[in-house]
Design a protein around this motif. Structure first.
Motif, PDB file in Angstrom:
ATOM      1  N   GLU A 139      -4.336 -20.231   8.647  1.00  0.00           N
ATOM      2  CA  GLU A 139      -3.841 -18.887   8.912  1.00  0.00           C
ATOM      3  C   GLU A 139      -2.316 -18.889   8.850  1.00  0.00           C
ATOM      4  N   ALA A 140      -1.750 -17.710   8.679  1.00  0.00           N
ATOM      5  CA  ALA A 140      -0.296 -17.589   8.645  1.00  0.00           C
ATOM      6  C   ALA A 140       0.283 -17.935  10.007  1.00  0.00           C
ATOM      7  N   LEU A 141       1.465 -18.517  10.029  1.00  0.00           N
ATOM      8  CA  LEU A 141       2.080 -18.943  11.279  1.00  0.00           C
ATOM      9  C   LEU A 141       2.389 -17.770  12.195  1.00  0.00           C
ATOM     10  N   SER A 142       2.653 -16.598  11.631  1.00  0.00           N
ATOM     11  CA  SER A 142       2.956 -15.444  12.480  1.00  0.00           C
ATOM     12  C   SER A 142       1.747 -15.031  13.304  1.00  0.00           C
ATOM     13  N   SER A 143       0.549 -15.377  12.836  1.00  0.00           N
ATOM     14  CA  SER A 143      -0.651 -15.065  13.615  1.00  0.00           C
ATOM     15  C   SER A 143      -0.779 -15.983  14.812  1.00  0.00           C
ATOM     16  N   ALA A 144      -0.431 -17.254  14.606  1.00  0.00           N
ATOM     17  CA  ALA A 144      -0.530 -18.215  15.701  1.00  0.00           C
ATOM     18  C   ALA A 144       0.596 -18.037  16.712  1.00  0.00           C
ATOM     19  N   PHE A 145       1.750 -17.621  16.219  1.00  0.00           N
ATOM     20  CA  PHE A 145       2.908 -17.443  17.108  1.00  0.00           C
ATOM     21  C   PHE A 145       3.260 -15.957  17.178  1.00  0.00           C
ATOM     22  N   HIS A 146       2.292 -15.165  17.632  1.00  0.00           N
ATOM     23  CA  HIS A 146       2.489 -13.713  17.665  1.00  0.00           C
ATOM     24  C   HIS A 146       3.383 -13.342  18.833  1.00  0.00           C
ATOM     25  N   PRO A 147       4.125 -12.233  18.684  1.00  0.00           N
ATOM     26  CA  PRO A 147       5.068 -11.831  19.739  1.00  0.00           C
ATOM     27  C   PRO A 147       4.343 -11.268  20.945  1.00  0.00           C
ATOM     28  N   SER A 148       4.974 -11.375  22.077  1.00  0.00           N
ATOM     29  CA  SER A 148       4.427 -10.792  23.305  1.00  0.00           C
ATOM     30  C   SER A 148       5.589 -10.448  24.235  1.00  0.00           C
ATOM     31  N   GLY A 149       5.393  -9.444  25.062  1.00  0.00           N
ATOM     32  CA  GLY A 149       6.420  -9.074  26.030  1.00  0.00           C
ATOM     33  C   GLY A 149       7.668  -8.486  25.417  1.00  0.00           C
ATOM     34  N   ILE A 150       7.529  -7.783  24.271  1.00  0.00           N
ATOM     35  CA  ILE A 150       8.684  -7.189  23.608  1.00  0.00           C
ATOM     36  C   ILE A 150       8.810  -5.743  24.050  1.00  0.00           C
ATOM     37  N   ASP A 151      10.039  -5.350  24.356  1.00  0.00           N
ATOM     38  CA  ASP A 151      10.284  -3.963  24.743  1.00  0.00           C
ATOM     39  C   ASP A 151       9.912  -3.036  23.591  1.00  0.00           C
ATOM     40  N   GLY A 152       9.167  -2.004  23.903  1.00  0.00           N
ATOM     41  CA  GLY A 152       8.800  -1.017  22.895  1.00  0.00           C
ATOM     42  C   GLY A 152       7.761  -1.511  21.921  1.00  0.00           C
ATOM     43  N   LEU A 153       7.007  -2.542  22.306  1.00  0.00           N
ATOM     44  CA  LEU A 153       6.027  -3.109  21.373  1.00  0.00           C
ATOM     45  C   LEU A 153       4.932  -2.102  21.041  1.00  0.00           C
ATOM     46  N   ASP A 154       4.516  -1.311  22.040  1.00  0.00           N
ATOM     47  CA  ASP A 154       3.453  -0.346  21.789  1.00  0.00           C
ATOM     48  C   ASP A 154       3.866   0.657  20.726  1.00  0.00           C
ATOM     49  N   PHE A 155       5.109   1.133  20.798  1.00  0.00           N
ATOM     50  CA  PHE A 155       5.591   2.093  19.800  1.00  0.00           C
ATOM     51  C   PHE A 155       5.612   1.448  18.412  1.00  0.00           C
ATOM     52  N   ARG A 156       6.079   0.219  18.344  1.00  0.00           N
ATOM     53  CA  ARG A 156       6.164  -0.452  17.054  1.00  0.00           C
ATOM     54  C   ARG A 156       4.775  -0.716  16.472  1.00  0.00           C
ATOM     55  N   MET A 157       3.827  -1.083  17.327  1.00  0.00           N
ATOM     56  CA  MET A 157       2.480  -1.320  16.823  1.00  0.00           C
ATOM     57  C   MET A 157       1.851  -0.026  16.337  1.00  0.00           C
ATOM     58  N   SER A 158       2.177   1.071  16.972  1.00  0.00           N
ATOM     59  CA  SER A 158       1.642   2.351  16.493  1.00  0.00           C
ATOM     60  C   SER A 158       2.205   2.697  15.126  1.00  0.00           C
ATOM     61  N   ARG A 159       3.477   2.357  14.904  1.00  0.00           N
ATOM     62  CA  ARG A 159       4.071   2.569  13.582  1.00  0.00           C
ATOM     63  C   ARG A 159       3.393   1.674  12.546  1.00  0.00           C
ATOM     64  N   GLU A 160       3.039   0.472  12.944  1.00  0.00           N
ATOM     65  CA  GLU A 160       2.315  -0.428  12.041  1.00  0.00           C
ATOM     66  C   GLU A 160       0.961   0.147  11.665  1.00  0.00           C
ATOM     67  N   GLN A 161       0.294   0.728  12.639  1.00  0.00           N
ATOM     68  CA  GLN A 161      -1.019   1.313  12.360  1.00  0.00           C
ATOM     69  C   GLN A 161      -0.916   2.489  11.401  1.00  0.00           C
ATOM     70  N   ILE A 162       0.151   3.269  11.539  1.00  0.00           N
ATOM     71  CA  ILE A 162       0.358   4.391  10.615  1.00  0.00           C
ATOM     72  C   ILE A 162       0.564   3.864   9.202  1.00  0.00           C
ATOM     73  N   LYS A 163       1.375   2.819   9.071  1.00  0.00           N
ATOM     74  CA  LYS A 163       1.606   2.222   7.744  1.00  0.00           C
ATOM     75  C   LYS A 163       0.309   1.672   7.167  1.00  0.00           C
ATOM     76  N   GLU A 164      -0.478   1.000   8.001  1.00  0.00           N
ATOM     77  CA  GLU A 164      -1.750   0.445   7.524  1.00  0.00           C
ATOM     78  C   GLU A 164      -2.673   1.557   7.030  1.00  0.00           C
ATOM     79  N   SER A 165      -2.666   2.661   7.732  1.00  0.00           N
ATOM     80  CA  SER A 165      -3.499   3.797   7.318  1.00  0.00           C
ATOM     81  C   SER A 165      -3.041   4.341   5.971  1.00  0.00           C
ATOM     82  N   LEU A 166      -1.727   4.458   5.790  1.00  0.00           N
ATOM     83  CA  LEU A 166      -1.203   4.946   4.504  1.00  0.00           C
ATOM     84  C   LEU A 166      -1.583   3.993   3.367  1.00  0.00           C
ATOM     85  N   TRP A 167      -1.499   2.690   3.626  1.00  0.00           N
ATOM     86  CA  TRP A 167      -1.851   1.719   2.594  1.00  0.00           C
ATOM     87  C   TRP A 167      -3.347   1.757   2.280  1.00  0.00           C
ATOM     88  N   ASN A 168      -4.179   1.915   3.304  1.00  0.00           N
ATOM     89  CA  ASN A 168      -5.626   1.994   3.050  1.00  0.00           C
ATOM     90  C   ASN A 168      -5.975   3.208   2.215  1.00  0.00           C
TER      91      ASN A 168
END
Length: 1154
Positions: free
Chosen positions: A464-493
């Motif tokens: 697996e990619a190293l970013s999967s094994a060493f995923h971020p945690s405890g980042i300020d505003g992570l929920d907002f950023r993950m929601s932006r990721e989900q929007i991008k994933e939806s656009l790509w799908n």
């Protein structure tokens, strides 16, 4: 069409032609009754007259005439009447349509009109234009013939003229020829341009003056299309000391394209053989043809446009239309078919591109031909998608060829997988990722029947990619950023549903916009694989990476040492590379690649690229992504001299001047920006921007290639243009750029904010505003995204010449800097000598039978002084040209001995430093240094038993050892040398005891005779020849007696040899020193050398020569090296030609232009 100039007499009686355009020298006329509302009656009348008087007018209703104003011309009419004052014109072109005749008119305006003003004589104008038009007709004819047959008659005629005029060896193959003008000042010289594999040649014979030019491609420093005061479109060729302008080509686009190709092929073959790889058909330059060059240009453009492997060979290019379901219509474009791919590119740039690997193709079928779907074919791929192409000419042949290549690819792939399965059954512990090349759901199925810690198991690869094994945690505003990721994933799908989700997806402007927004973290690695087509390499090479890892790990070489040194410098701030897991994966990828491609091995910055690839892709995927970047997307970047990166840097400088002229004007020396931008190109901004922002730039790079880096770099400079223009110095400018790049943020990234440890400066004394990466990328596309792949490839041709020549200049300056302190030759003469030394190497590369071996001697990766070396034959040629010690037929023998003396390491090659040092002694050395050099040339290792002069009777000891010590002079005086010789021997004995330094070996009689023969040959044709012969006779007699005394004393064992010497004086009045007239039996075997102890030392010889003033004068007279170099520069080519140069009439330019 152009006409052979025909004289036309115009009289006022009949007005059958109407003038539509006119200039000072040309007139464009239309026949009355043809267009322009001439009226029915006029048309019929002129038509009837045409039928009776001028039938040609019916075919060509338009014509162009040449006129010379102000020149009364007397022309004989058929009846013999002379009409005083009538103007005579020459018809030079005719046309059936307005478009055709206007095309000729425009060519005359651009190429001839301004030129004619430089002529003072009206007759010269007529002669020049008529000659030019005839040349154009001949060129048109040869072009048409070339299309019909392999070797048209016109080409054969041109080849004969080329060989006769320039007298090159047969190996100098002519590629093509053009009629054109070469400008000498403001005067054009009409003639013929010949393009051969190694040279550009021009020949002109005009108005009694002959002009010959020879410009080696390897001397070209700049090749460009430009304009001057008189001409709007010329080709300018710049060498070290001159500029040459060529114009008035019938097809200047084709001529310039062929020049580019030839210059590129030759320069890379001769100056950049470190990484130069040609198509198999171009490996031997004697096999290159014009058609090969054109095919190579198309092939390189095709590979660059679709970013395919170098081995990929283009077979067919066909105009067609492709059904695009997202637009519900057929899109016009072209199909490109190669060994392993079918590609499509729309005619509208960026509208739609498709890449179809043949391994993905399930079937290729012809459909029924209809009026709505003419000549259609269907290409079905494994992911249940089909591509419909229509309007294909020669469809049957195309489909047949595609099916043959499809069968070959499938057979090859099946064989690879069978071999892999057989290996798996032999090794139950193997770990293999079986990839299914299709959609974005690529899954690695890993089977391991043994224990991970089993000592016999293979190295386990990261699944697996190293970013999967060493995923971020405890980042300020992570929920907002993950929601932006989900929007991008939806656009790509949504995009995948409409445009496809495989490597064969439709690549449109819409996907470019999505990429510019930033690829979602979850899709980044997979899309990188598809955009770079590394996915195809991964699928077609099962088990390849795993085998490389097994073979390469544990091996020790320079590359592995450098890799180990840089492992912990690769993104050290990222947690993935603070653990052994990430470091081990990075080590395996870099070591495997170094083993795969030893020409590249490992270069700095590869560690940064590989570490980022490992963050987003599995280990094996990261390896193939690195292969795609290093071998396809950034060609020639990662090698000893990073030529590719410097070429693109040079292009970037040109783009700055073109798109940001105010900034370029302020920073006149763009080398400062070049120094900082090198890391931009080598690391794709990963080393100078925060990681979460830089990966968005890498997204664009994988989709658009190097174009994305160019436009992003311009956007950075444009954003800082005001501050840069106000910068105080270069250091301040670098500070501005570094602080700006360090504050480019990506607020939407879910990655942790990782500080950039690669930036030039890290101080934040003054607050710096942040810039959003998405805005910067959008600006780069909107403002600077209009450069095409074709434009960039042409710019690479141009700038590769400049970069390679810059490296050659650097090499020369470094060699001269090393050599100048050790010699007395003037720096400008030493530079000229270096040019001759290098050219001798290049001439051998041109025409020698072993030229491929000679080319390999030039190794740009070696130290500067060792990059150019010459062998014995090349040294002999050079010696004849520049050495002051010429001895007639004996010169070659002396040159060979000199080469053996200088070849200290016995590799049969010598460097420039040794050559220059030897020549310096010959021209500027003291007498004792010159005699010492001559002495060394006549003892081993310079003189050998197999010396070319070994058959000379002088080799044997045939000389009498009794010689008179009283020599008669021409004026009747005598000189008694007995007392002088006795004192000389005593002094030498004392000096010998006092000397602590190592002495030169003694010279035996055979070697001494060769030494005398060389001296005798050197004096031939000298103004003081008779005196020198008399002096050398005297000295030789003296030295023979010295050797005999040494021999006698050695055999008797007596130390007091002076008394014996006095009693052995001969009373013979013979003064012959040596002769070549001694006869030996023709088939007699060589007699053994029985010199006994007859020896003389260097000190003996030097002291004896110093007794004769004429010899002292000869060796101490000043010699003119500059004149010798000037003559050598012109004569160097004549040693390789087939005969003597042709005599020429009138004025002749020097053949070689440096």
């Amino acid at each position: 069409m152009w006409l052979k100039p025909e004289e036309v007499l115009l009289k006022n009686a009949l007005k059958l032609w109407v003038t539509q355009k006119s200039s000072g020298y040309f007139v464009l006329q239309r026949r009355r009754g043809h267009g322009g509302g001439g009226g029915r009656f006029t048309g019929r009348l002129v038509g009837a007259l045409d039928a009776v008087l001028d039938s040609n007018a019916r075919v060509a209703p338009f014509r162009i005439l040449l006129q010379v104003p102000g020149s009364p011309i007397y022309s004989a009419i058929a009846c013999g009447e002379l009409l005083n004052g009538s103007e005579v014109y020459w018809a030079i072109a005719i046309g059936a349509t307005t478009e055709e005749i206007n095309h000729h008119w425009e060519w005359l305006e651009q190429n001839l009109l301004h030129t004619l003003s430089v002529f003072d004589n009206k007759e010269d104008i007529v002669s020049f234009v008529r000659g030019k038009i005839k040349a154009l007709i001949a060129e048109e004819t040869s072009s048409k013939l070339a299309e019909q047959e392999e070797e048209p008659e016109k080409f054969r005629e041109a080849l004969v003229k080329f060989e006769t005029r320039f007298n090159f060896p047969e190996a100098e193959k002519l590629i093509t020829f053009y009629s054109c003008c070469c400008w000498k000042g403001k005067v054009p010289r009409q003639g013929w341009l010949y393009l051969s594999i190694n040279h550009l040649c021009f020949y002109s014979f005009f108005l009694g003056k002959e002009l010959k030019l020879i410009i080696p491609w390897v001397d070209v420093q700049k090749l460009e299309r430009t304009s001057n005061i008189l001409m709007t479109d010329i080709i300018r060729i710049t060498t070290q000391s001159k500029e040459r302008d060529f114009s008035m080509f019938l097809n200047i686009d084709e001529a310039f394209r062929i020049m580019e190709q030839l210059a590129d092929v030759t320069l890379r073959r001769l100056l950049d053989n470190e990484v130069f790889e040609l198509d198999p058909g171009l490996q031997d330059p004697t096999l290159i043809t014009k058609r090969d060059l054109e095919f190579r240009a198309r092939n390189e453009y095709f590979r660059a446009f679709f970013r395919l492997p170098k081995k990929e060979k283009l077979h067919e290019v066909a105009d067609c239309s492709l059904w695009t379901p997202f637009s519900r219509c057929h899109t016009v474009g072209r199909m490109f078919a190669s060994d392993s791919y079918i590609c499509f590119a729309s005619k509208e740039d960026g509208c739609c591109n498709v890449l179809i690997p043949l391994v993905e193709v399930a079937s290729i079928e012809k459909m029924e031909d209809t009026s709505l779907l003419p000549n259609p074919i269907i290409i079905s791929i494994k992911s249940k998608t089909a591509f419909q192409f229509i309007e294909l000419k020669d469809r049957d042949t195309l489909v047949e060829n595609l099916l043959l290549r499809l069968k070959k690819v499938k057979a090859s792939n099946a064989s690879l997988r069978r071999n892999l399965k057989s290996k798996e059954t032999q090794n139950s512990h193997s770990t293999h990722a079986d990839y299914e090349l299709g959609n974005l759901g690529i899954v690695a199925s890993q089977s391991n029947n043994g224990n991970e810690n089993d000592s016999s198991s293979r190295h386990l690869l990261n699944a697996e990619a190293l970013s999967s094994a060493f995923h971020p945690s405890g980042i300020d505003g992570l929920d907002f950023r993950m929601s932006r990721e989900q929007i991008k994933e939806s656009l790509w799908n949504d995009h995948f549903d409409e445009y496809g989700r495989t490597v064969c997806m439709f690549r449109t402007e819409k996907i470019r916009k999505l990429v510019a927004m930033g690829i979602p973290e979850s899709l980044r690695g997979k899309l990188w694989l598809f955009f770079s087509d590394a996915a195809t390499d991964l699928y077609t090479h099962p088990g390849y990476y795993e085998n490389l890892v097994e073979v390469s790990l544990g091996m020790c070489c320079i590359a592995t040492e450098e890799i180990e040194r840089d492992l912990h410098r690769s993104l050290p701030e990222h947690p993935a590379f603070q653990s052994e897991t990430g470091i081990a994966a990075l080590r395996r990828v870099l070591t495997a690649y170094a083993h795969r491609n030893p020409k590249i091995g490992y270069c700095q910055s590869m560690n940064i690229l590989a570490s980022v690839l490992l963050l987003y892709a599995k280990e094996e995927e990261a390896f193939w992504l690195l292969v795609a970047v290093c071998e396809r997307m950034l060609p020639d970047y990662f090698n000893h001299r990073v030529i590719g990166a410097q070429v693109d840097q040079s292009i970037f400088e040109e783009l700055i001047k073109e798109r940001l002229p105010e900034l370029a004007e302020h920073m006149k020396d763009l080398s400062t920006l070049a120094s900082v931008s090198l890391s931009w190109f080598l690391t794709l901004f990963l080393s100078i921007m925060p990681l979460e922002s830089a990966v968005n730039v890498v997204d664009c790079f994988f989709f658009d290639g190097i174009k994305a880096i160019f436009q992003f770099g311009l956007a950075i400079l444009e954003a800082n243009a005001v501050e840069l223009c106000n910068s105080k110095d270069d250091g301040h400018a670098l500070m501005i750029l570094s602080r700006f790049l360090d504050h480019v943020k990506n607020e939407e990234s879910p990655l942790p904010l990782i500080g950039n440890q690669h930036a030039f400066f890290s101080d934040d004394i003054e607050p710096c505003p942040t810039t959003e990466i998405a805005d910067l990328i959008r600006d780069s596309y909107e403002k600077f995204g209009d450069h095409s792949v074709e434009q960039i490839e042409h710019m690479r041709y141009k700038h590769r010449i400049r970069v390679l020549q810059s490296h050659e200049e650097t090499t020369k300056q470094n060699v001269l800097r090393v050599v100048i302190p050790d010699v007395s030759i003037a720096p400008e003469d030493l530079e000229e000598l270096y040019g001759l030394f290098k050219k001798e190497h290049l001439i051998s590369c041109y025409w020698e039978w072993n030229s491929a071996v000679v080319i390999q001697r030039h190794n740009p990766s070696r130290p500067y002084a060792e990059q150019y070396r010459i062998d014995s034959l090349q040294f002999t040629n050079l010696y004849k040209l520049v050495s002051p010690w010429t001895c007639g037929e004996h010169t070659e023998v002396l040159a060979e001995r000199t080469f053996r003396l200088l070849d200290e390491n016995m590799d049969h090659l010598i460097e420039f430093k040794a050559f220059a040092g030897c020549l310096d002694i010959m021209y500027n050395g003291e007498m004792n240094e010159k005699i010492k050099l001559l002495y060394k040339l006549h003892i081993p290792p310079a003189l050998t038993e197999k010396d070319r002069d070994s058959q000379s009777p002088l080799k044997n000891p045939l000389l009498s050892t009794s010689r008179p010590l009283v020599i008669g002079k021409s004026n009747g005086d005598t000189i008694d040398y007995q007392k002088q010789l006795k004192q000389m021997l005593k002094d030498l004995a004392k000096e010998k005891d006092a000397k602590a330094e190592k002495e030169l070996p003694k010279m035996c009689q055979r070697e001494f005779i060769q030494f005398c023969k060389t001296l005798y040959s050197m004096f031939h044709e000298d103004p003081e020849e008779n005196e020198l012969y008399q002096a050398i006779a005297t000295v030789t007699t003296l030295l023979l007696q010295i050797g005999e005394v040494g021999q006698r004393s050695s055999s008797s064992g007596s130390d007091d040899f002076t008394e014996d010497f006095q009693t052995e004086a001969s009373t013979s009045d013979q003064d012959v020193v040596f002769t070549d007239t001694v006869k030996t039996p023709k088939n007699a075997e060589s007699l053994p050398i029985t010199d006994g102890d007859w020896i003389v030392s260097f000190e003996h010889i030097l002291a004896s020569l110093l007794t004769e003033q004429s010899l002292v004068n000869f060796f101490e007279k000043s010699l003119d090296l500059k004149l010798k170099l000037e003559n050598a520069r012109v004569a160097q080519y004549t040693f390789k030609t087939n005969g003597t140069s042709q005599s020429s009439r009138g004025e002749t330019e020097p053949l070689s232009v440096p």
